[in-house]
Design an enzyme around this catalytic site. Sequence first.
Site, PDB file in Angstrom:
ATOM      1  N   HIS A  82       0.831  -1.209   0.000  1.00  0.00           N
ATOM      2  CA  HIS A  82       0.000   0.000   0.000  1.00  0.00           C
ATOM      3  C   HIS A  82       0.860   1.251   0.000  1.00  0.00           C
ATOM      4  CE1 HIS A  82      -3.035  -2.754   2.268  1.00  0.00           C
ATOM      5  NE2 HIS A  82      -3.046  -2.976   0.958  1.00  0.00           N
TER       6      HIS A  82
HETATM    7  C1  LIG Z   1      -0.049  -8.135  -4.574  1.00  0.00           C
HETATM    8  C2  LIG Z   1      -0.896  -6.941  -4.206  1.00  0.00           C
HETATM    9  C3  LIG Z   1      -2.000  -7.115  -3.373  1.00  0.00           C
HETATM   10  C4  LIG Z   1      -2.790  -6.027  -3.028  1.00  0.00           C
HETATM   11  N1  LIG Z   1      -3.928  -6.250  -2.303  1.00  0.00           N
HETATM   12  C5  LIG Z   1      -4.781  -5.228  -2.091  1.00  0.00           C
HETATM   13  C6  LIG Z   1      -6.042  -5.459  -1.493  1.00  0.00           C
HETATM   14  O1  LIG Z   1      -6.408  -6.584  -1.172  1.00  0.00           O
HETATM   15  N2  LIG Z   1      -6.854  -4.391  -1.284  1.00  0.00           N
HETATM   16  C7  LIG Z   1      -6.484  -3.136  -1.632  1.00  0.00           C
HETATM   17  O2  LIG Z   1      -7.248  -2.203  -1.391  1.00  0.00           O
HETATM   18  N3  LIG Z   1      -5.304  -2.896  -2.214  1.00  0.00           N
HETATM   19  C8  LIG Z   1      -4.460  -3.910  -2.476  1.00  0.00           C
HETATM   20  N4  LIG Z   1      -3.289  -3.674  -3.137  1.00  0.00           N
HETATM   21  C9  LIG Z   1      -2.954  -2.292  -3.516  1.00  0.00           C
HETATM   22  C10 LIG Z   1      -3.772  -1.763  -4.685  1.00  0.00           C
HETATM   23  O3  LIG Z   1      -4.004  -2.762  -5.643  1.00  0.00           O
HETATM   24  C11 LIG Z   1      -3.046  -0.564  -5.304  1.00  0.00           C
HETATM   25  O4  LIG Z   1      -2.883   0.430  -4.312  1.00  0.00           O
HETATM   26  C12 LIG Z   1      -3.797   0.042  -6.475  1.00  0.00           C
HETATM   27  O5  LIG Z   1      -3.949  -0.880  -7.512  1.00  0.00           O
HETATM   28  C13 LIG Z   1      -3.068   1.276  -6.974  1.00  0.00           C
HETATM   29  O6  LIG Z   1      -3.713   1.794  -8.090  1.00  0.00           O
HETATM   30  P1  LIG Z   1      -3.025   2.838  -9.058  1.00  0.00           P
HETATM   31  O7  LIG Z   1      -4.074   3.299 -10.003  1.00  0.00           O
HETATM   32  O8  LIG Z   1      -2.335   3.862  -8.231  1.00  0.00           O
HETATM   33  O9  LIG Z   1      -1.898   2.117  -9.872  1.00  0.00           O
HETATM   34  P2  LIG Z   1      -1.439   0.630 -10.164  1.00  0.00           P
HETATM   35  O10 LIG Z   1      -2.459  -0.354  -9.787  1.00  0.00           O
HETATM   36  O11 LIG Z   1      -0.086   0.528  -9.586  1.00  0.00           O
HETATM   37  O12 LIG Z   1      -1.340   0.614 -11.744  1.00  0.00           O
HETATM   38  C14 LIG Z   1      -0.379   1.321 -12.458  1.00  0.00           C
HETATM   39  C15 LIG Z   1      -0.341   0.815 -13.883  1.00  0.00           C
HETATM   40  O13 LIG Z   1       0.570   1.611 -14.631  1.00  0.00           O
HETATM   41  C16 LIG Z   1       1.336   0.784 -15.466  1.00  0.00           C
HETATM   42  N5  LIG Z   1       2.606   1.434 -15.750  1.00  0.00           N
HETATM   43  C17 LIG Z   1       3.606   1.678 -14.881  1.00  0.00           C
HETATM   44  N6  LIG Z   1       4.624   2.289 -15.498  1.00  0.00           N
HETATM   45  C18 LIG Z   1       4.260   2.449 -16.775  1.00  0.00           C
HETATM   46  C19 LIG Z   1       4.898   3.020 -17.898  1.00  0.00           C
HETATM   47  N7  LIG Z   1       6.115   3.556 -17.794  1.00  0.00           N
HETATM   48  N8  LIG Z   1       4.241   3.018 -19.084  1.00  0.00           N
HETATM   49  C20 LIG Z   1       3.017   2.468 -19.191  1.00  0.00           C
HETATM   50  N9  LIG Z   1       2.364   1.919 -18.144  1.00  0.00           N
HETATM   51  C21 LIG Z   1       2.980   1.909 -16.954  1.00  0.00           C
HETATM   52  C22 LIG Z   1       1.515  -0.474 -14.655  1.00  0.00           C
HETATM   53  O14 LIG Z   1       1.868  -1.562 -15.478  1.00  0.00           O
HETATM   54  C23 LIG Z   1       0.151  -0.623 -14.007  1.00  0.00           C
HETATM   55  O15 LIG Z   1      -0.715  -1.351 -14.828  1.00  0.00           O
HETATM   56  C24 LIG Z   1      -2.465  -4.739  -3.496  1.00  0.00           C
HETATM   57  C25 LIG Z   1      -1.369  -4.562  -4.327  1.00  0.00           C
HETATM   58  C26 LIG Z   1      -0.584  -5.643  -4.692  1.00  0.00           C
HETATM   59  C27 LIG Z   1       0.587  -5.424  -5.596  1.00  0.00           C
END
Ligand SMILES: Cc1cc2nc3c(=O)[nH]c(=O)nc-3n(C[C@H](O)[C@H](O)[C@H](O)COP(=O)(O)OP(=O)(O)OC[C@H]3O[C@@H](n4cnc5c(N)ncnc54)[C@H](O)[C@@H]3O)c2cc1C
Length: 623
Positions: A557
């Site tokens: 997180h």
């Molecule tokens: C194993 C795991 C378990 C988790 N379990 C939970 C849970 O049970 N409950 C919960 O609330 N949260 C959980 N989380 C946390 C939650 O999933 C994340 O906080 C949330 O997904 C973050 O969302 P985001 O939109 O910030 O980005 P992210 O989900 O991090 O997505 C970012 C995206 O950007 C893409 N990207 C990155 N760099 C580039 C680039 N240079 N060019 C193009 N694309 C790029 C990545 O590939 C990714 O697809 C978990 C996370 C993980 C890893």
Amino acid sequence: MKELVISFSVILLLHVPGSLGLYDEFTGDISRFLINFSTRETALFTEYPTGVIVDNATYDFVIVGSGPSGSVLANRLSENPEWNILLLEAGEEPSWVTDIPVACGALEYSDYNWGYTCEPQSGFCRDCMDGILQYPHGRVLGGSSIINYMIYTRGNRLDFDRWAAMGNPGWSFDDILPYFLKLESAHLAIKDDGYHNNDGPLSISDASYRSKLVDVYVKASQEAGLPYVDNNGKNQIGVSYVQTTTKNGKRSDAENAYLRPIRNRNNIKIQKASRATKILIDSCSKTAYGVEYVNDGKTYRALATKEVISSAGSFNSPQLLMLSGIGPKTHLEQLGIPVQSDLPVGKKMYDHALFPGLVFQLNDSIPINLVEEIVNPLTYIQYSEGKGFLTSSNTVEAISYVKTNISTDPDDSYPDIELVMYGISPAADHGVLIRRNYNIDQNTYDKVFKPLESKYTYQVSPMLLHPKSLGRIELRSSNPLHPPKFFANYFTDPENEDIETLIAGIREIQKINRTPTMQKYNATLVRTPLPGCEDIEFDSDAYWECAIRSIISSLYHQTATCKMGPKNDTEAVVDHKLKVHGIKGLRVIDVSVIPVPMTAHTVAVAYMVGERASDIIKNDYGI
Ligand SMILES: Cc1cc2nc3c(=O)[nH]c(=O)nc-3n(C[C@H](O)[C@H](O)[C@H](O)COP(=O)(O)OP(=O)(O)OC[C@H]3O[C@@H](n4cnc5c(N)ncnc54)[C@H](O)[C@@H]3O)c2cc1C
Ligand SMILES: *[C@@H]1O[C@H](CO)[C@@H](O)[C@H](O)[C@H]1NC(C)=O
Ligand SMILES: *[C@@H]1O[C@H](CO)[C@@H](O)[C@H](O)[C@H]1NC(C)=O
Ligand SMILES: *[C@@H]1O[C@H](CO)[C@@H](O)[C@H](O)[C@H]1NC(C)=O
Ligand SMILES: *[C@@H]1O[C@H](CO)[C@@H](O)[C@H](O)[C@H]1NC(C)=O
Ligand SMILES: *[C@@H]1O[C@H](CO)[C@@H](O)[C@H](O)[C@H]1NC(C)=O
Ligand SMILES: *[C@@H]1O[C@H](CO)[C@@H](O)[C@H](O)[C@H]1NC(C)=O
């Protein structure tokens, strides 16, 4: 049918050989290979055809990253037919496998994970595999919502009121609650009036599979003084059955909730396997005008007439900014990157550490029997009806928020510890996979957990909500394809408050297990000391400190790496409209902007930030 066969083979092949003792020393390669194979064989791969890539194509908005925040933005901004949107995602498409809730732990060993690891540091992870803390992170359309554990928690009212008080108008709880409502469709037996909605894109459901144990545990928690609450409702402190991002027993995620329904809109292009390597910035006007990205080994540019939005997540947004000259001046200069805006990018990172070493033994078969479930054909038939073991969110069954007696927070409604209750322990799959998710090395497993393989055991793990120790992210080099450097810095706070709070959390868990309700099942703490802690009196505070420094896991997180705050906040990277300070035409919109350590898991807030930011942008353009 296809689905059945696949789920069967993945789960079976992953867990059973180890469970039946067919191999003693599991190597992650088998798991990695199988997941790799099955995801590739079954990936949709057709839902988002890339078509011909045109270099220097121009859009109104270019969004980098399709996690929860980026997917919401792509969906909401393309509601305006006047705007042309490009969404770039480094990863591929999700698959049947990612729909199966219980498979999530295994997805860590697939191409859907960036595979990051922290720099080795002393003071924690002494008994972790190779001494290293893993930092999995989703790389796939839908981001980490495709590989996450589906736990749905919004956070405490005060989290958001504190964002607002830090100089971020528009982000107080009353401001953002409408966006939590907008994003969800709730299918919950117990929910507070006014806190839920049923016509949003993302499905939030009760777990459709429960062990007998969780009912006992929830009752025991109440006996120990925790009220039963809807932890996404009025009051957060108390115990709740877990609410999950699932729909009819399958994963509900950013891709299937927000992207799939709009993929044929003709004003949006969703381009997978395209990795942004740089934000293009005009250094005279300090204006972002596009991005450079790599697809299939070739470099292209996409131009933005209005804005570039980085939604690459808490690791890759700071990385992309720094590669583009937005970051700490001395760090960038050392790497020879011309500085566009000197900002504290990546300097501060909050994270949630979870201690997986607290296991209880029972004298009855009320926990989940993983091996039995896996070999039972009913499991697979039930899955096709949206029920049964495969629909379990990695066996997480109940979540409690507690304020321990050592918390110094002035507000009584602000928890400092979360208790994550699992219907199993790391012994449940005989050391094949679960221990790896928690970084537990073989030697430790063999000593502590192996003797429990044939016993009835389960685990409750304290998660530290508001760490005093701060992590950080740096670039490893100026090569955009190199992974960043992660310093978790766990348990480095000089007052040792983080350790003390985790120990106070352990004491809360022990209280629950001493209740008459748990004692009907003779709930007994497993007393095998962790390697290296044998000489310390078991169950003393000193023992638990040793244990916590031996094995620890992140719950993934991470926040604050591109912190939101006003210009005079020396830690801030973006303002309350999520615009990067000192650069025009550039916003960061994902969990990296969250300025506090959340009293929650972070996926709910990631969607909310996307919803709220979409409205901010529409407002800015008078839409
Ligand atoms: C194993 C795991 C378990 C988790 N379990 C939970 C849970 O049970 N409950 C919960 O609330 N949260 C959980 N989380 C946390 C939650 O999933 C994340 O906080 C949330 O997904 C973050 O969302 P985001 O939109 O910030 O980005 P992210 O989900 O991090 O997505 C970012 C995206 O950007 C893409 N990207 C990155 N760099 C580039 C680039 N240079 N060019 C193009 N694309 C790029 C990545 O590939 C990714 O697809 C978990 C996370 C993980 C890893
Ligand atoms: C996964 O598949 C990719 C592409 O087929 C291959 O390059 C990679 O080596 C595979 N990894 C494993 C662990 O099998
Ligand atoms: C795209 O723009 C860049 C920079 O102006 C230029 O070098 C490149 O040749 C252009 N590509 C095409 C296909 O026009
Ligand atoms: C908190 O409770 C524990 C017992 O669970 C007790 O030992 C400790 O002294 C208490 N600490 C404070 C500050 O009240
Ligand atoms: C309770 O558990 C303890 C420790 O595992 C064991 O010694 C004892 O026999 C158990 N009692 C019952 C009634 O099962
Ligand atoms: C488990 O232990 C409790 C007492 O600790 C006892 O009352 C109960 O009968 C035991 N159950 C079984 C199945 O042995
Ligand atoms: C920043 O500026 C605001 C007014 O714009 C002021 O209220 C606040 O106290 C300032 N904060 C700091 C840390 O100077």
